[in-house]
Design a protein around this motif. Structure first.
Motif, short mmCIF file in Angstrom:
data_model
loop_
_atom_site.label_atom_id
_atom_site.label_comp_id
_atom_site.label_asym_id
_atom_site.label_seq_id
_atom_site.Cartn_x
_atom_site.Cartn_y
_atom_site.Cartn_z
N GLU A 56 0.82 -1.21 0.00
CA GLU A 56 0.00 0.00 0.00
C GLU A 56 0.86 1.26 0.00
OE1 GLU A 56 -2.59 -0.34 3.31
OE2 GLU A 56 -3.48 -2.24 2.65
N LEU A 57 2.08 1.15 0.51
CA LEU A 57 3.06 2.23 0.44
C LEU A 57 4.11 1.81 -0.59
CD1 LEU A 57 3.47 3.09 4.24
CD2 LEU A 57 1.96 4.16 2.55
N CYS A 58 4.20 2.53 -1.66
CA CYS A 58 5.00 2.09 -2.81
C CYS A 58 6.46 2.46 -2.65
CB CYS A 58 4.45 2.71 -4.09
SG CYS A 58 2.72 2.32 -4.40
N PRO A 59 7.38 1.55 -2.96
CA PRO A 59 8.81 1.85 -2.92
C PRO A 59 9.14 3.03 -3.83
CG PRO A 59 8.47 -0.51 -3.11
CD PRO A 59 7.13 0.12 -3.29
N GLY A 60 9.96 3.94 -3.31
CA GLY A 60 10.37 5.11 -4.07
C GLY A 60 9.49 6.32 -3.87
N GLU A 61 8.27 6.12 -3.36
CA GLU A 61 7.34 7.22 -3.16
C GLU A 61 7.64 7.92 -1.82
OE1 GLU A 61 4.99 8.44 -5.18
OE2 GLU A 61 5.66 7.03 -6.74
N VAL A 62 7.34 9.24 -1.78
CA VAL A 62 7.54 10.03 -0.57
C VAL A 62 6.17 10.31 0.06
CG1 VAL A 62 8.39 12.20 0.39
CG2 VAL A 62 9.64 11.08 -1.47
N TYR A 63 6.07 10.04 1.36
CA TYR A 63 4.82 10.26 2.09
C TYR A 63 5.10 11.20 3.25
CZ TYR A 63 3.28 6.13 -0.50
OH TYR A 63 2.97 5.23 -1.50
N SER A 64 4.21 12.17 3.44
CA SER A 64 4.36 13.11 4.54
C SER A 64 3.63 12.60 5.77
CB SER A 64 3.80 14.49 4.15
OG SER A 64 2.39 14.44 4.04
N ALA A 65 4.12 13.00 6.95
CA ALA A 65 3.49 12.59 8.20
C ALA A 65 2.06 13.11 8.32
CB ALA A 65 4.34 13.03 9.39
N PRO A 66 1.78 14.38 7.94
CA PRO A 66 0.39 14.84 8.03
C PRO A 66 -0.56 14.05 7.15
CG PRO A 66 1.89 16.71 7.90
CD PRO A 66 2.71 15.49 7.63
N ALA A 67 -0.12 13.71 5.92
CA ALA A 67 -1.00 12.96 5.02
C ALA A 67 -1.27 11.56 5.56
CB ALA A 67 -0.37 12.87 3.63
N LEU A 68 -0.24 10.90 6.09
CA LEU A 68 -0.44 9.57 6.66
C LEU A 68 -1.27 9.65 7.94
CD1 LEU A 68 3.13 8.07 6.14
CD2 LEU A 68 1.04 7.42 4.94
N GLY A 69 -1.07 10.72 8.70
CA GLY A 69 -1.87 10.89 9.90
C GLY A 69 -3.35 11.03 9.58
N GLU A 70 -3.65 11.75 8.50
CA GLU A 70 -5.04 11.88 8.09
C GLU A 70 -5.60 10.54 7.64
OE1 GLU A 70 -7.69 14.48 4.85
OE2 GLU A 70 -5.54 14.83 5.09
N ARG A 71 -4.75 9.76 7.01
CA ARG A 71 -5.19 8.43 6.56
C ARG A 71 -5.54 7.53 7.73
NH1 ARG A 71 -1.59 4.30 2.79
NH2 ARG A 71 -2.81 2.42 3.20
N PHE A 72 -4.74 7.60 8.79
CA PHE A 72 -4.97 6.73 9.95
C PHE A 72 -5.84 7.39 11.01
CE2 PHE A 72 -0.84 5.00 8.36
CZ PHE A 72 -1.29 3.73 8.04
N GLY A 73 -6.23 8.64 10.80
CA GLY A 73 -7.08 9.31 11.76
C GLY A 73 -6.38 9.75 13.02
N VAL A 74 -5.08 10.09 12.92
CA VAL A 74 -4.33 10.55 14.08
C VAL A 74 -3.55 11.80 13.66
CG1 VAL A 74 -4.09 8.24 15.05
CG2 VAL A 74 -2.32 9.10 13.51
N SER A 75 -2.91 12.42 14.65
CA SER A 75 -2.08 13.59 14.35
C SER A 75 -0.79 13.15 13.67
CB SER A 75 -1.76 14.36 15.63
OG SER A 75 -0.91 13.59 16.47
N ALA A 76 -0.04 14.12 13.19
CA ALA A 76 1.21 13.81 12.49
C ALA A 76 2.30 13.32 13.43
CB ALA A 76 1.70 15.04 11.72
N THR A 77 2.20 13.65 14.73
CA THR A 77 3.28 13.33 15.67
C THR A 77 3.54 11.83 15.80
OG1 THR A 77 2.91 15.37 16.91
CG2 THR A 77 4.10 13.60 18.03
N PRO A 78 2.53 10.98 16.12
CA PRO A 78 2.83 9.54 16.23
C PRO A 78 3.27 8.93 14.91
CG PRO A 78 0.46 9.93 16.33
CD PRO A 78 1.12 11.27 16.44
N VAL A 79 2.78 9.47 13.80
CA VAL A 79 3.21 8.97 12.49
C VAL A 79 4.69 9.28 12.29
CG1 VAL A 79 2.92 9.17 10.00
CG2 VAL A 79 0.92 9.18 11.49
N ARG A 80 5.06 10.51 12.63
CA ARG A 80 6.47 10.91 12.47
C ARG A 80 7.38 10.05 13.35
NH1 ARG A 80 5.58 15.72 13.37
NH2 ARG A 80 5.22 16.39 11.22
N GLU A 81 6.95 9.79 14.57
CA GLU A 81 7.75 8.95 15.48
C GLU A 81 7.87 7.53 14.95
OE1 GLU A 81 5.67 9.32 19.12
OE2 GLU A 81 6.56 11.25 19.66
#
Length: 264
Positions: free
Chosen positions: A83-108
């Motif tokens: 689901e996360l493709c090799p070579g692609e760049v993902y930001s913590a805020p975008a992933l946080g929105e995907r998982f329904g959490v803030s960017a902080t735990p995603v960044r950690e």
């Protein structure tokens, strides 16, 4: 005194040093002693106590759910599932929105994955999923074999058969995980099996290094379909069962052969 007399007196006498200012010593209180003891204790531990007075009463037990741990597991599953493709760049805020959490735990969690070599930090952008080709994965597998094969052969000669029998449920768990066809589920069971084997060596650092290498080899490969078929997973799990049978039987030749095939 006139100005002339002042000048004459100053000229005829050596200069006098100013007297030091004396600060009256204040009386010590019990709270001063408590603060000093606390500061000394903190200094020994390498901590800053800010001269705080310890709170009275027993220390409370604090329990908190690990959002970071849940996000880390979710990201690992997404990586293995493609689901996360090799070579692609993902930001913590975008992933946080995907998982329904803030960017902080995603960044950690992403920082942890970066330490494991699964992602790379891209300054001011996010995290790039690491791309591994067949050669890199083969090299990682070779390093794993150089570490694990000698250890398992040594354990095969020294560990009693009844101890190997106790690991039967761990091997059976890999078969059940393979039957689901879920790569992430099988990857976790696979690591648990190898961890159980190597833990018998009593070398915690060895276990950590081997597991780190194993995580890296489980990453998706460039140019290869992400999903390993259920048949392929079942064949891999069957090696676990066969290897454990050989260890129980003390068949060193079969152990060596099966380990070589497993890493290949």
């Amino acid at each position: 005194m006139t100005q002339g007399v002042q000048d004459s007196a100053w000229a005829g006498a050596p200069p006098r040093a100013p007297e030091p200012v004396r600060v009256p010593q204040q009386a010590r209180t019990e709270s001063d002693s408590v603060r000093e003891r606390g500061a000394a204790s903190g200094a020994v531990r390498g901590e800053h106590t800010h001269s705080e007075t310890p709170l009275p009463g027993p220390r409370p037990v604090i329990q908190r759910s690990s959002v970071r741990g849940q996000i880390l597991d979710a990201l690992r599953t997404a990586l293995l599932a493609g689901e996360l493709c090799p070579g692609e760049v993902y930001s913590a805020p975008a992933l946080g929105e995907r998982f329904g959490v803030s960017a902080t735990p995603v960044r950690e969690a992403m920082q942890q994955l970066a330490q494991e070599g699964a992602v790379e930090v891209v300054p001011n952008r996010g995290f790039r999923i690491v791309q591994r080709d067949a050669r890199e994965l083969a090299e990682l597998a070779e390093v794993r074999s150089l570490i694990e094969v000698p250890v398992l052969l040594r354990l095969a000669r020294t560990v009693p058969s009844e101890t190997w029998v106790e690991l039967r449920p761990v091997a059976e768990a890999t078969v059940r995980a393979a039957a689901t066809g879920c790569r992430a589920t099988y990857a976790e069971a696979d690591r648990a099996f190898h961890r159980a084997l190597l833990s018998l060596s009593g070398n915690e650092q060895l276990v950590k290094v081997a597991e780190d290498l194993q995580r890296r080899t489980q990453a998706p490969q460039i140019g290869r379909p992400v999903a390993r078929g259920r048949t392929e997973l079942m064949a891999d799990a069957a090696h676990h069962a066969a290897l454990l049978d050989a260890l129980i039987a003390g068949d060193l030749e079969s152990v060596h052969l099966l380990i070589g095939e497993h890493f290949a």
